[in-house]
Design a protein around this motif. Structure first.
Motif, PDB file in Angstrom:
ATOM      1  N   MET A  42      31.793  23.153  62.948  1.00  0.00           N
ATOM      2  CA  MET A  42      31.484  21.710  62.862  1.00  0.00           C
ATOM      3  C   MET A  42      31.814  21.166  61.466  1.00  0.00           C
ATOM      4  SD  MET A  42      30.600  20.535  65.714  1.00  0.00           S
ATOM      5  CE  MET A  42      30.407  21.344  67.281  1.00  0.00           C
ATOM      6  N   LYS A  43      31.559  21.969  60.430  1.00  0.00           N
ATOM      7  CA  LYS A  43      31.885  21.534  59.067  1.00  0.00           C
ATOM      8  C   LYS A  43      33.396  21.341  58.926  1.00  0.00           C
ATOM      9  CE  LYS A  43      27.979  23.660  56.675  1.00  0.00           C
ATOM     10  NZ  LYS A  43      27.549  24.778  55.831  1.00  0.00           N
TER      11      LYS A  43
ATOM     12  N   PHE B   9      35.511  20.429  61.267  1.00  0.00           N
ATOM     13  CA  PHE B   9      35.995  19.283  62.041  1.00  0.00           C
ATOM     14  C   PHE B   9      35.501  17.942  61.495  1.00  0.00           C
ATOM     15  CE2 PHE B   9      36.491  22.585  65.402  1.00  0.00           C
ATOM     16  CZ  PHE B   9      37.877  22.435  65.549  1.00  0.00           C
ATOM     17  N   HIS B  10      34.531  17.955  60.605  1.00  0.00           N
ATOM     18  CA  HIS B  10      34.036  16.676  60.063  1.00  0.00           C
ATOM     19  C   HIS B  10      34.852  16.218  58.868  1.00  0.00           C
ATOM     20  CE1 HIS B  10      30.664  15.603  62.519  1.00  0.00           C
ATOM     21  NE2 HIS B  10      30.311  16.889  62.576  1.00  0.00           N
TER      22      HIS B  10
END
Length: 44
Positions: free
Chosen positions: A40-41, A43-44
């Motif tokens: 998630m980190k 893709f942000h």
């Protein structure tokens, strides 16, 4: 006598099996959670 001994062994085996699965599944779940957090980190 032997059958009676087997009956007493079952709860112990279930308890050991439960402890075994906790030791297997908790680190596995922790690793999956960490991997998803890292993904998630990215893709942000």
């Amino acid at each position: 006598m032997n059958a009676n001994h087997d009956l007493h062994a079952h709860p112990t085996n279930k308890a050991l099996l439960a402890v075994f699965w906790i030791y297997v599944l908790v680190p596995l779940a922790w690793g999956i959670t960490n991997t998803l957090t890292q993904a998630m980190k990215l893709f942000h």
